[in-house]
Design a protein around this motif. Structure first.
Motif, PDB file in Angstrom:
ATOM      1  N   TRP A 102       0.828  -1.204   0.000  1.00 65.55           N
ATOM      2  CA  TRP A 102       0.000   0.000   0.000  1.00 65.55           C
ATOM      3  C   TRP A 102       0.866   1.258   0.000  1.00 65.55           C
ATOM      4  O   TRP A 102       0.645   2.195  -0.764  1.00 65.55           O
ATOM      5  N   ALA A 103       1.888   1.293   0.873  1.00 62.24           N
ATOM      6  CA  ALA A 103       2.739   2.467   0.975  1.00 62.24           C
ATOM      7  C   ALA A 103       3.517   2.691  -0.320  1.00 62.24           C
ATOM      8  O   ALA A 103       3.649   3.830  -0.797  1.00 62.24           O
ATOM      9  N   ASP A 104       4.026   1.614  -0.897  1.00 61.48           N
ATOM     10  CA  ASP A 104       4.767   1.748  -2.149  1.00 61.48           C
ATOM     11  C   ASP A 104       3.857   2.265  -3.263  1.00 61.48           C
ATOM     12  O   ASP A 104       4.263   3.121  -4.066  1.00 61.48           O
ATOM     13  N   THR A 105       2.627   1.760  -3.300  1.00 68.19           N
ATOM     14  CA  THR A 105       1.691   2.212  -4.335  1.00 68.19           C
ATOM     15  C   THR A 105       1.336   3.683  -4.133  1.00 68.19           C
ATOM     16  O   THR A 105       1.292   4.466  -5.101  1.00 68.19           O
ATOM     17  N   ALA A 106       1.075   4.065  -2.891  1.00 72.31           N
ATOM     18  CA  ALA A 106       0.748   5.466  -2.619  1.00 72.31           C
ATOM     19  C   ALA A 106       1.896   6.380  -3.032  1.00 72.31           C
ATOM     20  O   ALA A 106       1.681   7.478  -3.579  1.00 72.31           O
ATOM     21  N   ALA A 107       3.128   5.952  -2.782  1.00 74.82           N
ATOM     22  CA  ALA A 107       4.286   6.757  -3.170  1.00 74.82           C
ATOM     23  C   ALA A 107       4.337   6.936  -4.684  1.00 74.82           C
ATOM     24  O   ALA A 107       4.594   8.037  -5.198  1.00 74.82           O
ATOM     25  N   ARG A 108       4.095   5.870  -5.408  1.00 73.64           N
ATOM     26  CA  ARG A 108       4.150   5.954  -6.871  1.00 73.64           C
ATOM     27  C   ARG A 108       3.004   6.818  -7.416  1.00 73.64           C
ATOM     28  O   ARG A 108       3.159   7.507  -8.426  1.00 73.64           O
ATOM     29  N   VAL A 109       1.856   6.752  -6.767  1.00 72.25           N
ATOM     30  CA  VAL A 109       0.734   7.592  -7.184  1.00 72.25           C
ATOM     31  C   VAL A 109       1.093   9.065  -7.013  1.00 72.25           C
ATOM     32  O   VAL A 109       0.825   9.900  -7.887  1.00 72.25           O
ATOM     33  N   TRP A 110       1.691   9.432  -5.879  1.00 70.89           N
ATOM     34  CA  TRP A 110       2.084  10.818  -5.647  1.00 70.89           C
ATOM     35  C   TRP A 110       3.164  11.248  -6.647  1.00 70.89           C
ATOM     36  O   TRP A 110       3.140  12.370  -7.164  1.00 70.89           O
ATOM     37  N   GLN A 111       4.125  10.347  -6.907  1.00 70.66           N
ATOM     38  CA  GLN A 111       5.183  10.698  -7.842  1.00 70.66           C
ATOM     39  C   GLN A 111       4.633  10.904  -9.251  1.00 70.66           C
ATOM     40  O   GLN A 111       5.203  11.666 -10.034  1.00 70.66           O
ATOM     41  N   ALA A 112       3.539  10.227  -9.561  1.00 68.34           N
ATOM     42  CA  ALA A 112       2.904  10.412 -10.872  1.00 68.34           C
ATOM     43  C   ALA A 112       1.965  11.611 -10.878  1.00 68.34           C
ATOM     44  O   ALA A 112       1.294  11.848 -11.892  1.00 68.34           O
ATOM     45  N   GLN A 113       1.901  12.340  -9.762  1.00 64.89           N
ATOM     46  CA  GLN A 113       1.041  13.513  -9.615  1.00 64.89           C
ATOM     47  C   GLN A 113      -0.435  13.156  -9.823  1.00 64.89           C
ATOM     48  O   GLN A 113      -1.218  13.940 -10.361  1.00 64.89           O
ATOM     49  N   ARG A 114      -0.798  11.948  -9.371  1.00 65.34           N
ATOM     50  CA  ARG A 114      -2.191  11.526  -9.431  1.00 65.34           C
ATOM     51  C   ARG A 114      -2.729  11.309  -8.017  1.00 65.34           C
ATOM     52  O   ARG A 114      -3.403  10.325  -7.724  1.00 65.34           O
ATOM     53  N   GLN A 115      -2.424  12.263  -7.104  1.00 66.95           N
ATOM     54  CA  GLN A 115      -2.879  12.141  -5.732  1.00 66.95           C
ATOM     55  C   GLN A 115      -4.406  12.135  -5.633  1.00 66.95           C
ATOM     56  O   GLN A 115      -4.958  11.736  -4.609  1.00 66.95           O
ATOM     57  N   ASP A 116      -5.073  12.544  -6.687  1.00 64.53           N
ATOM     58  CA  ASP A 116      -6.534  12.457  -6.665  1.00 64.53           C
ATOM     59  C   ASP A 116      -7.018  11.020  -6.517  1.00 64.53           C
ATOM     60  O   ASP A 116      -8.111  10.767  -5.994  1.00 64.53           O
ATOM     61  N   LEU A 117      -6.180  10.070  -6.954  1.00 65.17           N
ATOM     62  CA  LEU A 117      -6.568   8.664  -6.827  1.00 65.17           C
ATOM     63  C   LEU A 117      -6.615   8.224  -5.372  1.00 65.17           C
ATOM     64  O   LEU A 117      -7.404   7.344  -5.006  1.00 65.17           O
ATOM     65  N   VAL A 118      -5.754   8.846  -4.537  1.00 68.37           N
ATOM     66  CA  VAL A 118      -5.743   8.494  -3.112  1.00 68.37           C
ATOM     67  C   VAL A 118      -7.073   8.868  -2.482  1.00 68.37           C
ATOM     68  O   VAL A 118      -7.611   8.150  -1.625  1.00 68.37           O
ATOM     69  N   ALA A 119      -7.613   9.998  -2.883  1.00 67.31           N
ATOM     70  CA  ALA A 119      -8.917  10.399  -2.365  1.00 67.31           C
ATOM     71  C   ALA A 119     -10.025   9.546  -2.967  1.00 67.31           C
ATOM     72  O   ALA A 119     -10.962   9.131  -2.273  1.00 67.31           O
ATOM     73  N   GLU A 120      -9.915   9.245  -4.253  1.00 64.73           N
ATOM     74  CA  GLU A 120     -10.964   8.484  -4.919  1.00 64.73           C
ATOM     75  C   GLU A 120     -11.058   7.062  -4.397  1.00 64.73           C
ATOM     76  O   GLU A 120     -12.143   6.470  -4.354  1.00 64.73           O
ATOM     77  N   VAL A 121      -9.930   6.506  -3.984  1.00 66.98           N
ATOM     78  CA  VAL A 121      -9.920   5.098  -3.602  1.00 66.98           C
ATOM     79  C   VAL A 121     -10.742   4.843  -2.347  1.00 66.98           C
ATOM     80  O   VAL A 121     -11.158   3.720  -2.073  1.00 66.98           O
TER      81      VAL A 121
END
Length: 807
Positions: A263-282
């Protein structure tokens, strides 16, 4: 409701005194809260701060934005800034502006902006307001968000992010988790770290995450996340049980604590891809706040590359939530999972297979095709297909043709080589079926391997993949059953175990007689009391005539008697029911012979069976078994009175050929019973005495001790007289007879004579007198105490006459 505000700074002398104190407080704030707040909002300037900073230097000083949970469960959000040096003391002056958030922990979900969003808020005051503090109804309004600066920050801290998010997760799950210490030259960078932390936490958890963006003394800080300047972070490393230190001034990132956190690794990659909106959507998809699967699925669908554990989590989650994603995202996820990957591990392949099984027949072929291609390609590459394989309908014609051309060489090579597991070749045949690749020439070899595996280790071999292959591929099933039938004929016990331990069953259409009997035997949990009846049931269940296929008789007999011979009576019934020719062709005649020769001594049914076996299997009975059968036949003839002459010699001659114990003992017992009968031939008795055979004489002594002989000695004076003459005769015979006669006279006859009444004794003497005058005299002398010793001397006996066991 307006929030209470506090202002704290160093004030010049006045009516309320001088030094650091609260210079403005909203009405109604209790003194206890003020005392507690005073310990939390202090400010100590950096070690290398200039003694007399100017306006520009003051702006560069770190800001301490902090959130603390108070003793009553409420929160205090405060910002402390340095305001310059003055008369107030060695630390100079600072101003703290605090807002009390009264909602206690556990009273319901916290709402509103996250406290960390107050960083840079224009509502923070740098001095005590002269006309009273402006009204605040919520957390101070967020400051200006510089998205470009945040993206640059995330890119620069990329190596740290996965471990940082894992540690943030621990803060949310474990009250004793180590504090996170962020070493940055700029307190604004610390604030960005905290923003990242709150972004991946559930909103309520982010409301209660305690932090401070700056402190000089991290060892005394009690917040969960603590920001320090580089010079204040020294000495904290190496205390992993207390601190997780992230020092951005160093080139290396810290290692993750504990197991890798997908989970932490995926969240890091999401932020690095500038798609932090996915963290909220999930959060609308996830069952738990730290579920890796839904976040990884959204990330892959958004074309964010993930390593194999992340792809595995995404596939597993999507397999159980196929309705959660729309068609576009589902197709994008399938394409992402199907792309070539050098780090793909078996767990990912299995998860992709589970997702494919969930989508096969539900989603359009275009969605399934990338997963089908992945599953089939990996199956051929590893030689280990999963149990769940797609159906042919999951592939379009063009894709199936392309895959068939690409995979056929590897598929044929894998089928032609050794298999690590029995299910692998069966699974590869299913792959060939899905692709439409003709591998019929390889079917017999695969069927042979699978049949051997099923008989050797049924539970291991009959797994889901093998069950599916046998159900989906009729040609394979037919060949496997044929081979199993042949193997079961050689090892029926293994065939029975196959059906006892698996759900495999031959159908009514399967004309495999040996397998059908094994399955019927497995269905009978307990041994049948009527084993001959059980044999007939199995033969009937075979579906063939034993005269047309005699080997079914061998299989049936081995199933009923488990490889041992039947009882002699059972063998006689089986022989009578089937005839000799079938046993001759099936090779079961030896079981019948063994039934006779291994029967216990005295088994009359074995004696009755022996002449039948000798007559019907003259050519088959080997020399080693013939003496035993002849002894059994002799015993039968002796009991029936049709033995002819020369019994003793015949028995001794056969005994010398090493027969089985049971037939030998049966023949000896029958022989001795005839020698103890009143109508025995004297020639046979002389042969017994002159044989001086210890074993035969021991059998004679044992027969004389039977209740029938003892009773006759008491009730028949003539018989007692006859036995006295026999047992007193031929004193010159060998030592074995001397020992036998002494034992018989002392231990068998004397007790019987002593039990006679006077009249009975007189009648015994009269019988002896009729046999010859000397016998009556010798009997009277034998009766006197100590007389028999003298009698032995008279007859030339040289032994002292110890007692034996009969003779």
């Amino acid at each position: 409701m307006n929030l209470a505000q506090l202002h704290y700074t160093s004030a010049p002398p006045g009516p309320d005194g001088s030094g650091f104190r609260f210079t403005a407080v909203s009405p109604g704030v209790p003194a206890a809260l003020l005392r507690e707040a005073e310990q939390l909002i202090g400010y100590e300037p950096p070690r290398d701060a200039p003694p007399r900073p100017g306006p520009k230097e003051l702006a560069a000083f770190p800001q301490a934005l902090s959130l603390n949970v108070l003793a009553d469960g409420s929160r205090l959000l405060a910002r402390s800034v340095y305001t310059g040096a003055d008369y107030s003391g060695r630390w100079g002056n600072f101003h703290a502006h605090a807002v009390h958030l009264p909602q206690p922990a556990g009273s319901g979900p916290a709402v509103g902006e996250l406290p960390i969003t107050a960083w840079g808020s224009p509502q923070w005051a740098a001095a005590t307001p002269e006309a009273g503090a402006p009204v605040l109804a919520a957390v101070p309004a967020p400051g200006r968000l510089d998205r470009a600066a945040l993206a640059s920050f995330v890119a620069a801290r990329g190596p740290w992010l996965a471990a940082f998010f894992a540690d943030v997760r621990r803060l949310g799950e474990d009250p004793d988790a180590p504090q996170i210490v962020l070493v940055e030259a700029d307190s604004e960078a610390v604030a960005r770290w905290i923003m990242l932390a709150c972004s991946v936490l559930p909103h309520q958890r982010g409301q209660w995450l305690t932090f401070t963006t700056y402190t000089r003394r991290p060892q005394l800080a009690r917040q969960q996340i603590v920001g320090v300047m580089p010079e204040d972070g020294l000495g904290l490393a190496g205390q992993e049980h207390r601190y997780r230190v992230y020092d951005a001034t160093r080139a290396t990132a810290p290692t993750a604590a504990g197991e890798p956190d997908v989970w932490a690794d995926t969240a890091a990659r999401v932020w690095q891809a500038q798609r932090q909106d996915l963290v909220a959507e999930v959060r609308r998809l996830a069952a738990g706040p730290y579920d890796a699967g839904p976040l990884a699925a959204l990330a892959l669908a958004a074309d964010i590359a993930l390593p194999s554990p992340g792809r595995t989590a995404a596939a597993d989650w999507a397999a159980g939530h196929r309705d959660a994603l729309d068609g576009v995202r589902l197709h994008a996820l399938a394409r992402a999972l199907g792309r070539p990957a050098g780090d793909r591990d078996p767990a990912e392949v299995a998860a992709a297979g589970r997702l494919l099984a969930a989508l096969d027949g539900w989603a359009p072929p275009t969605v399934c095709e990338p997963l089908v291609a992945l599953t089939l390609t990996e199956a051929v590459r590893t030689g280990a297909p999963p149990a769940a394989l797609p159906t042919a309908g999951a592939l379009g014609a063009a894709v199936r043709g392309r895959l068939a051309a690409e995979l056929e060489p590897g598929l044929r090579a894998a089928l032609g080589g050794p298999a690590a597991e029995p299910a692998h070749p069966a699974g590869l045949l299913r792959v060939a079926s899905v692709l439409g690749v003709d591998v019929s020439d390889l079917l017999p070899g695969t069927a042979r391997q699978l049949a051997l595996a099923l008989l050797t280790d049924p539970e291991r071999a009959y797994g889901a993949g093998v069950r599916a292959a046998l159900a989906e591929l009729p040609g394979l099933r037919a060949l496997v059953l044929d081979r199993l039938d042949a193997l079961a004929a050689g090892d029926p016990a293994a065939g029975r175990r196959l059906f006892e331990r698996t759900a495999l069953r031959p159908t009514a259409a399967d004309a495999r007689p040996h397998l059908r009997m094994c399955a019927e035997a497995a269905a009978s949990a307990a041994p049948a009391p009527d084993r001959v009846g059980a044999l007939n049931t199995l033969l009937a269940h075979s579906g063939v005539s034993l005269y047309a296929e005699p080997l079914v008789l061998r299989t049936a007999m081995r199933l009923v008697w488990d490889g041992d011979p039947p009882g002699a009576g059972e063998a006689g019934l089986v022989l009578m029911a089937t005839g000799a020719q079938v046993h001759r062709e099936a090779g079961t005649w030896e079981l019948l012979v063994q039934a006779a020769v291994r029967a216990p001594a005295g088994d009359t049914e074995a004696a009755e069976l022996a002449p039948e076996l000798l007559g019907q299997f003259q050519e088959e009975v080997p020399a080693r078994l013939r003496p035993s059968l002849l002894l059994l036949e002799l015993a039968l003839n002796l009991r029936s009175g049709s033995a002819g002459g020369g019994w003793v010699r015949q028995a001794l001659d056969l005994r010398s050929l090493d027969p089985e114990p049971g037939p030998r003992e049966s023949a000896y017992a029958a022989l001795c019973a005839r020698l103890l009968a009143g109508d025995r031939p004297d020639s046979e008795l002389r042969a017994l005495i002159e044989s001086n055979d210890a074993e035969l004489l021991a059998a004679y002594r044992a027969a004389a001790r039977t209740p029938a002989v003892r009773d006759r000695l008491r009730l028949d004076p003539g018989y007692a007289a006859d036995c006295f003459t026999v047992w007193s005769s031929q004193p010159q015979a060998g030592p074995a007879w001397q020992e036998a006669r002494t034992d018989l006279l002392d231990e068998v006859l004397r007790p019987a004579v002593r039990s006679l009444a006077a009249a009975e004794l007189a009648e015994l003497e009269q019988s002896l007198a009729r046999l010859g005058g000397r016998w009556a005299d010798e009997f009277r002398g034998w009766q006197r105490p100590g007389a028999f010793g003298r009698l032995r001397e008279r007859f030339g006996g040289r032994r002292s006459g110890g007692a034996g066991n009969g003779g």
